[in-house]
Motif scaffolding. Structure first.
Motif, PDB file in Angstrom:
ATOM      1  N   TYR A 197      -3.789   6.893 -10.542  1.00 57.66           N
ATOM      2  CA  TYR A 197      -2.946   6.056  -9.690  1.00 57.66           C
ATOM      3  C   TYR A 197      -3.848   5.042  -9.001  1.00 57.66           C
ATOM      4  O   TYR A 197      -5.003   5.350  -8.683  1.00 57.66           O
ATOM      5  CB  TYR A 197      -2.203   6.896  -8.647  1.00 57.66           C
ATOM      6  CG  TYR A 197      -1.275   6.089  -7.768  1.00 57.66           C
ATOM      7  CD1 TYR A 197      -0.027   5.698  -8.223  1.00 57.66           C
ATOM      8  CD2 TYR A 197      -1.661   5.723  -6.477  1.00 57.66           C
ATOM      9  CE1 TYR A 197       0.824   4.955  -7.418  1.00 57.66           C
ATOM     10  CE2 TYR A 197      -0.821   4.990  -5.665  1.00 57.66           C
ATOM     11  CZ  TYR A 197       0.420   4.604  -6.147  1.00 57.66           C
ATOM     12  OH  TYR A 197       1.258   3.865  -5.349  1.00 57.66           O
ATOM     13  N   ALA A 198      -3.312   3.848  -8.748  1.00 61.16           N
ATOM     14  CA  ALA A 198      -4.072   2.804  -8.053  1.00 61.16           C
ATOM     15  C   ALA A 198      -3.547   2.658  -6.634  1.00 61.16           C
ATOM     16  O   ALA A 198      -2.488   2.073  -6.409  1.00 61.16           O
ATOM     17  CB  ALA A 198      -3.959   1.478  -8.800  1.00 61.16           C
ATOM     18  N   THR A 200      -2.999   1.174  -3.068  1.00 55.22           N
ATOM     19  CA  THR A 200      -2.986  -0.229  -2.649  1.00 55.22           C
ATOM     20  C   THR A 200      -3.119  -0.409  -1.142  1.00 55.22           C
ATOM     21  O   THR A 200      -3.353  -1.516  -0.673  1.00 55.22           O
ATOM     22  CB  THR A 200      -1.679  -0.906  -3.111  1.00 55.22           C
ATOM     23  OG1 THR A 200      -0.558  -0.214  -2.562  1.00 55.22           O
ATOM     24  CG2 THR A 200      -1.583  -0.908  -4.628  1.00 55.22           C
ATOM     25  N   ASN A 201      -2.957   0.671  -0.366  1.00 55.70           N
ATOM     26  CA  ASN A 201      -3.110   0.560   1.085  1.00 55.70           C
ATOM     27  C   ASN A 201      -3.498   1.916   1.655  1.00 55.70           C
ATOM     28  O   ASN A 201      -3.607   2.905   0.932  1.00 55.70           O
ATOM     29  CB  ASN A 201      -1.831   0.011   1.747  1.00 55.70           C
ATOM     30  CG  ASN A 201      -0.619   0.863   1.432  1.00 55.70           C
ATOM     31  OD1 ASN A 201      -0.604   2.059   1.725  1.00 55.70           O
ATOM     32  ND2 ASN A 201       0.400   0.246   0.822  1.00 55.70           N
ATOM     33  N   ASN A 204      -0.965   4.961   0.973  1.00 51.28           N
ATOM     34  CA  ASN A 204      -0.726   5.505  -0.364  1.00 51.28           C
ATOM     35  C   ASN A 204      -2.011   5.582  -1.184  1.00 51.28           C
ATOM     36  O   ASN A 204      -1.973   5.604  -2.410  1.00 51.28           O
ATOM     37  CB  ASN A 204       0.337   4.683  -1.106  1.00 51.28           C
ATOM     38  CG  ASN A 204      -0.209   3.372  -1.651  1.00 51.28           C
ATOM     39  OD1 ASN A 204      -1.302   2.934  -1.280  1.00 51.28           O
ATOM     40  ND2 ASN A 204       0.533   2.736  -2.523  1.00 51.28           N
ATOM     41  N   GLY A 205      -3.142   5.657  -0.504  1.00 51.92           N
ATOM     42  CA  GLY A 205      -4.420   5.657  -1.194  1.00 51.92           C
ATOM     43  C   GLY A 205      -4.842   7.032  -1.672  1.00 51.92           C
ATOM     44  O   GLY A 205      -5.878   7.559  -1.251  1.00 51.92           O
ATOM     45  N   ASN A 225      -8.484   7.572  -8.977  1.00 56.39           N
ATOM     46  CA  ASN A 225      -7.786   6.552  -8.198  1.00 56.39           C
ATOM     47  C   ASN A 225      -8.457   5.229  -8.521  1.00 56.39           C
ATOM     48  O   ASN A 225      -9.634   5.032  -8.220  1.00 56.39           O
ATOM     49  CB  ASN A 225      -7.871   6.864  -6.699  1.00 56.39           C
ATOM     50  CG  ASN A 225      -7.045   5.902  -5.864  1.00 56.39           C
ATOM     51  OD1 ASN A 225      -6.770   4.776  -6.263  1.00 56.39           O
ATOM     52  ND2 ASN A 225      -6.646   6.345  -4.675  1.00 56.39           N
ATOM     53  N   GLY A 227      -7.636   2.275  -7.363  1.00 54.23           N
ATOM     54  CA  GLY A 227      -7.496   1.251  -6.332  1.00 54.23           C
ATOM     55  C   GLY A 227      -8.841   0.704  -5.903  1.00 54.23           C
ATOM     56  O   GLY A 227      -9.843   1.428  -5.855  1.00 54.23           O
ATOM     57  N   SER A 228      -8.871  -0.571  -5.574  1.00 54.72           N
ATOM     58  CA  SER A 228     -10.144  -1.231  -5.253  1.00 54.72           C
ATOM     59  C   SER A 228     -10.738  -0.756  -3.932  1.00 54.72           C
ATOM     60  O   SER A 228     -11.956  -0.617  -3.802  1.00 54.72           O
ATOM     61  CB  SER A 228      -9.941  -2.746  -5.204  1.00 54.72           C
ATOM     62  OG  SER A 228      -9.490  -3.232  -6.446  1.00 54.72           O
ATOM     63  N   TYR A 230      -8.860   1.687  -1.680  1.00 51.29           N
ATOM     64  CA  TYR A 230      -8.272   2.930  -1.174  1.00 51.29           C
ATOM     65  C   TYR A 230      -8.404   3.986  -2.261  1.00 51.29           C
ATOM     66  O   TYR A 230      -7.501   4.248  -3.016  1.00 51.29           O
ATOM     67  CB  TYR A 230      -6.817   2.693  -0.772  1.00 51.29           C
ATOM     68  CG  TYR A 230      -6.703   1.624   0.280  1.00 51.29           C
ATOM     69  CD1 TYR A 230      -6.915   1.935   1.621  1.00 51.29           C
ATOM     70  CD2 TYR A 230      -6.418   0.305  -0.064  1.00 51.29           C
ATOM     71  CE1 TYR A 230      -6.835   0.954   2.592  1.00 51.29           C
ATOM     72  CE2 TYR A 230      -6.332  -0.679   0.912  1.00 51.29           C
ATOM     73  CZ  TYR A 230      -6.539  -0.344   2.238  1.00 51.29           C
ATOM     74  OH  TYR A 230      -6.460  -1.317   3.197  1.00 51.29           O
TER      75      TYR A 230
END
Length: 242
Positions: A197-198, A200-201, A204-205, A225, A227-228, A230
């Motif tokens: 999962y990515a 985004t904040n 929800n990181g 994860n 995400g960049s 989170y």
């Protein structure tokens, strides 16, 4: 400094002398792990100002015939309760049970809002299941766990593949040291199953979050994860343990 003001609400019930109600159905409960020969047990409640000494208690399963019993005893006024067995029945999963009271102390009940309680019996999960197969996604399996609970050890065998999901586990009824939940690679090889999962904040990181869920394990799986900023993978919050 001063904190924010809190909102409080007060519910004022009409003054009544005689009341009999069903505060809750104690048995059967959800999950309904044993469906045979169950004592139907309620918490009988009195919100009236007079002591409850007798009343009629009725129950119905689905659209079957109404069964009744006559209670005599002592239930203290203004919130007193007593545990009462009203009958013994066997069920099948999905049966609708309704229990209600009438004639507290032999008179009409002026407070009818607490007279009735109902539930639908549901057998909790137990044994081995497949994803995909029995459940299309991890979230589908989690939703079923949250709805029905467990009645024994539960294992979800996950087929080889990538699962683009974010999952939250709240409290699951019935879980314990002897009734655990396991999500595992069906092949036994961790590199075969990827949950990703990515975030985004900051809210929800994560990929998997335990928010009160207990006795849950992931075995032989990989989680990422992407995400960049989170990049939490697993978050353990609330009262989660084991």
């Amino acid at each position: 400094s001063y904190g924010e003001a809190e909102d409080y609400s007060l519910t004022v019930l009409p003054a009544v002398s005689n009341d009999a109600g069903v505060a809750s159905i104690i048995s059967p409960s959800i999950p309904t792990c044993d469906l045979d020969s169950l004592n139907l047990t309620i918490a009988l409640q009195n919100l009236g100002s007079d002591t409850l000494q007798n009343c009629s208690i009725h129950y119905q399963i689905n659209t079957g015939s109404v069964q009744s019993m006559y209670f005599t005893g002592t239930v203290n006024p203004q919130g007193g309760t007593d545990t009462v067995v009203v009958g013994n029945e066997s069920f099948t999963s999905g049966d609708a049970l309704t229990i209600w009271t009438t004639l507290p102390n032999g008179v009409a009940d002026s407070l009818t809002t607490n007279d009735t309680s109902s539930l639908v019996t549901a057998t909790g999960l137990s044994g081995n299941y497949t994803i995909p197969g029995d459940y299309a996604t991890i979230n589908d399996a989690a939703n079923e766990l949250h709805t029905f609970g467990v009645c024994g050890n539960v294992v979800f065998d996950m087929s080889t593949g990538t699962y683009n999901e974010q999952v939250v586990f709240n409290e699951i009824l019935g879980t314990s040291d002897s009734s655990t939940v396991t999500f595992q690679s069906a092949s036994g090889t961790a590199s075969d199953v990827l949950i990703t999962y990515a975030g985004t904040n900051s809210t929800n990181g994560y990929v998997v979050k335990f928010e009160g869920g207990d006795h849950i394990s992931f075995k032989d799986v990989k989680m990422t994860n992407t995400g960049s900023y989170y990049g939490n993978v697993v978050v353990i919050a609330g009262a989660s343990d084991h």
